[in-house]
Write an enzyme that holds these catalytic residues in place. Structure first.
Site, PDB file in Angstrom:
ATOM      1  N   HIS A  70     -56.589 -16.123 -27.222  1.00 23.82           N
ATOM      2  CA  HIS A  70     -55.296 -16.244 -26.533  1.00 23.82           C
ATOM      3  C   HIS A  70     -55.286 -15.407 -25.258  1.00 23.82           C
ATOM      4  CE1 HIS A  70     -53.837 -18.068 -30.233  1.00 23.82           C
ATOM      5  NE2 HIS A  70     -52.626 -18.182 -29.737  1.00 23.82           N
ATOM      6  N   GLU A  92     -53.472 -31.727 -29.125  1.00 22.83           N
ATOM      7  CA  GLU A  92     -53.696 -31.622 -27.685  1.00 22.83           C
ATOM      8  C   GLU A  92     -54.412 -32.843 -27.115  1.00 22.83           C
ATOM      9  OE1 GLU A  92     -53.906 -29.068 -29.752  1.00 22.83           O
ATOM     10  OE2 GLU A  92     -52.527 -27.596 -28.902  1.00 22.83           O
TER      11      GLU A  92
END
Ligand SMILES: Cc1ncc(C[n+]2csc(CCOP(=O)(O)OP(=O)(O)O)c2C)c(N)n1
Ligand SMILES: [Mg+2]
Lengths: 327, 315
Positions: free
Chosen positions: A131, A62
């Site tokens: 999540h 990322e």
């Protein structure tokens, strides 16, 4: 030429990406699994085929995804990068907060980072604490970033088009529970919409409820239920959070005399606090203290039965708004 | 010799039978949400956990059911966790991708790619101060090798000679993308040299090879020799998650994978050594029966109590 198509939310994002790549040759689309596989939610499907190496897969890196977007944007590309879950942006926040957000300011506008970060967030049944987070307030605290959270197929299309045409770094926060929703008529190929603005999703005179993202639909369900009790709710969706249409909120709250802000994020430090503060600061006279409805300040458990007890649903929203109106 | 191999076969069958039952329950409805199975990769947790001591720390990933089972976490409490029951190892808070059972030396799954590696460094570091001879094992996939946190952890462990074993389960895919397309050098184990630690690529479908190399790495670690990277070559026979359409598979790929998978291989080896087929196959039946019993008990347990959803946030 504008045309109307029946698209669900995910397809609307896909249509916007196709349009953007066709009309802006400087765009690039990349991220984990977005190229050949077409995205884990299928949202970037077809781009690789049509636009070749302007759409590609990346390593699970990322920092490199976001940092390379900053650098490519400085050099005149217009990257549209995907961070699969907003939770994963946390491993690379530096590139968003310390880097992308500073480029224009420190260079006095001589250098810009016109990049778009597409991500999605929120709870879906069974998702674990890593999540499930709603992180918009974190990004809204960072001057220099633009942030929006579309909830309808039309906005999913329009806001992404606007975001990519914008010369600032823009975070478009989608929601995976919306991708496969009902198909709706979506006008595609129309003019680029101005950034900002609010949507009155339902008119009402008793109370203003401000919401964004996946909560909007739950607020509309709650409003429907409250109408049966004779409470008329004005539902104001604010898909753009930066820039935020404060005027629209002030005007509506001034009319109804009551304000509730609903978001899925937990309450403390949530953007609802900012909205309430702006209304209070503007001196809008209210008939009752404003309320915020959100998740309590707790981690999100994976078991649906536990998560349901924490997330605002239509029943809870209706209950809290009813109490606000009935006093 | 064949006794240990039969024990390995049983341990691997327990993992596979657990995972197959999980898949059944996920497809039928009682288990909700994203689930990542380790079917095909069983030899790695089984071989590694066999040589871990109780004081050692173990950090796995969302593909961690097999690691937890092999470490001794009871199947019933794992099923219960996945089913959101009160009796789950984390009372439903963790779920499939993020459960923890430190009381069994299982310091948790993690659903952030690469996040366990720096934490394992800390567990190993703590051993310097608490008088234990603890080593830490951190497990991650091939894709995680490209995550910054993993690089930082490897250097951190190497620089301070921390007793860490980095176990990379190279199943050739990171979600839907082949690792070969995302790195320029094909041998991930070679990266170890850059940090000044040993790195080995091993056959991760051979439980004996895994046991041998993990034992060795643990020994080195505990004698102050520092960390080791083990790249365990394996394949998942299933999708990245339940529901993965696996469009990325090439023709014939699954046949090749099945021919090399660890359970079929060990079974064939046992038969070739003259162990009677009924003895070998009784192992599978036993594992399946155990998992049926465990799943039934978990299904009979009460759901987690929503009134407790806010508990355990602070001290
Ligand atoms: C920081 C971060 N980025 C992305 C993801 C999404 N994601 C989950 S699993 C996965 C693939 C991981 O591949 P690998 O490391 O090879 O492990 P495998 O799943 O094959 O066991 C990705 C990209 C994540 N969970 N965390
Ligand atoms: Mg992998």
């Amino acid at each position: 030429m504008p045309e109307t198509r029946k698209l669900n939310y995910g397809e609307a994002v896909n249509a916007a990406l196709h349009r953007l790549m066709a009309e802006l040759p400087e765009t690039l689309v990349y991220g984990e699994d977005v190229g050949l596989p077409g995205g884990v939610f299928g949202v970037t499907r077809g781009l690789r085929k049509q636009f070749g190496d302007r759409a590609f897969d990346t390593p699970i890196s990322e920092s490199a995804i976001l940092g390379s977007a900053v650098g490519a944007a400085m050099m005149g590309r217009r990257p549209i990068v995907e961070i699969m879950w907003a939770d994963f942006s946390l491993v690379a926040l530096d590139q968003i907060v310390n880097q992308a957000a500073n480029v224009r300011y420190v260079s006095g506008g001589r250098l810009t980072a016109p990049m778009t970060i597409r991500t999605q967030q929120g709870n879906a049944p069974g998702a674990c604490a890593q999540h499930s987070q709603c992180l918009e307030a974190l990004f809204l605290h960072v001057p220099g970033l633009r942030v929006c959270m579309p909830s309808t197929p039309q906005d999913a299309y329009d806001l992404l088009v606007t975001a990519v045409h914008c010369d600032d770094p823009v975070l478009v926060i989608e929601n995976r529970t919306l991708y496969f929703g009902a198909k709706e008529e979506v006008t595609v190929g129309g003019p680029v919409q101005p950034m900002g603005g609010a949507r009155v999703r339902r008119h009402g005179s008793d109370v203003t409820v401000v919401a964004w993202g996946a909560m909007t639909a739950r607020v509309l369900d709650a409003a429907e239920a409250l109408a049966a009790d004779g409470i008329e709710v004005e539902v104001l969706e604010t898909p753009w959070l930066n820039p935020f249409d404060t005027e629209a909120v002030l005007a509506s709250a001034g009319r109804t005399g009551r304000l509730a802000v609903v978001h899925e994020a937990n309450v403390t430090g949530g953007f609802g606090a900012e909205v309430v503060a702006r209304v209070a600061g503007a001196g809008v006279p209210l008939l009752a203290p404003p309320i915020r409805v959100g998740a309590p300040d707790v981690r999100m458990p994976a078991a649906p039965i536990l998560a349901q007890a924490l997330l605002p649903d239509a029943d809870r929203i209706a209950g809290e708004v009813r109490a606000l109106v009935k006093g | 010799m064949s006794e240990r191999r039969l024990a390995d076969l049983l341990a691997m069958w327990r993992v596979r039978a657990f995972e197959e039952k999980v898949r059944e329950l996920r497809l039928a409805g009682p288990i909700v949400g994203s689930v990542h199975l380790c079917i095909g990769q069983e030899a790695i947790p089984v071989g590694a956990c066999d040589v871990l001591e109780p004081e050692d720390a173990l950090f796995a990933t969302y593909r961690g059911h097999g690691w937890a089972l092999a470490r001794g976490v009871p199947a019933e409490r794992m099923f219960a966790e996945l089913l959101g029951r009160e009796t789950g190892v984390n009372g439903g808070r963790g779920g499939s991708a993020y459960f923890t059972a430190a009381e069994y030396g299982f310091h948790g799954e993690n659903s952030i790619v690469g996040a366990g590696a720096p934490i394992a460094c800390g567990a190993a570091l703590a051993g310097r101060y608490d008088g234990s001879n603890r080593a830490a094992v951190t497990v991650f996939g091939d894709g995680a090798m490209n995550q910054g946190a993993v690089h930082e952890a490897m250097n951190f462990a190497a620089a301070f000679s921390l007793p860490v074993v980095f176990v990379c389960e190279n199943n050739r895919y990171s979600e839907l993308t082949p690792i070969a397309d995302m790195v320029r050098t094909s041998r991930l184990a070679d990266r170890a040299a850059a940090y000044g630690m040993p790195g080995y690529r091993i056959d991760g479908n051979d439980v004996e090879a895994v046991r041998f190399h993990v034992r060795d790495a643990l020994e080195v670690a505990k004698e102050n020799g520092g960390p080791t990277l083990l790249e365990c070559m394996t394949e998942r026979i299933v999708g990245h998650y339940i529901g993965d359409a696996e469009n990325y598979r090439k023709p014939g790929e699954m046949d090749r994978i099945r021919a090399r998978e660890p359970i079929a291989r060990l079974r064939a080896g046992l038969l070739a050594d003259g162990v009677p087929a009924d003895e070998v196959d009784a192992v599978e039946a036993r594992a399946r029966a155990e998992m049926e019993t465990a799943a039934a008990a978990a299904l009979a347990a009460p759901f987690a109590d929503p009134a407790t959803a806010r508990e355990h946030l602070y001290a």
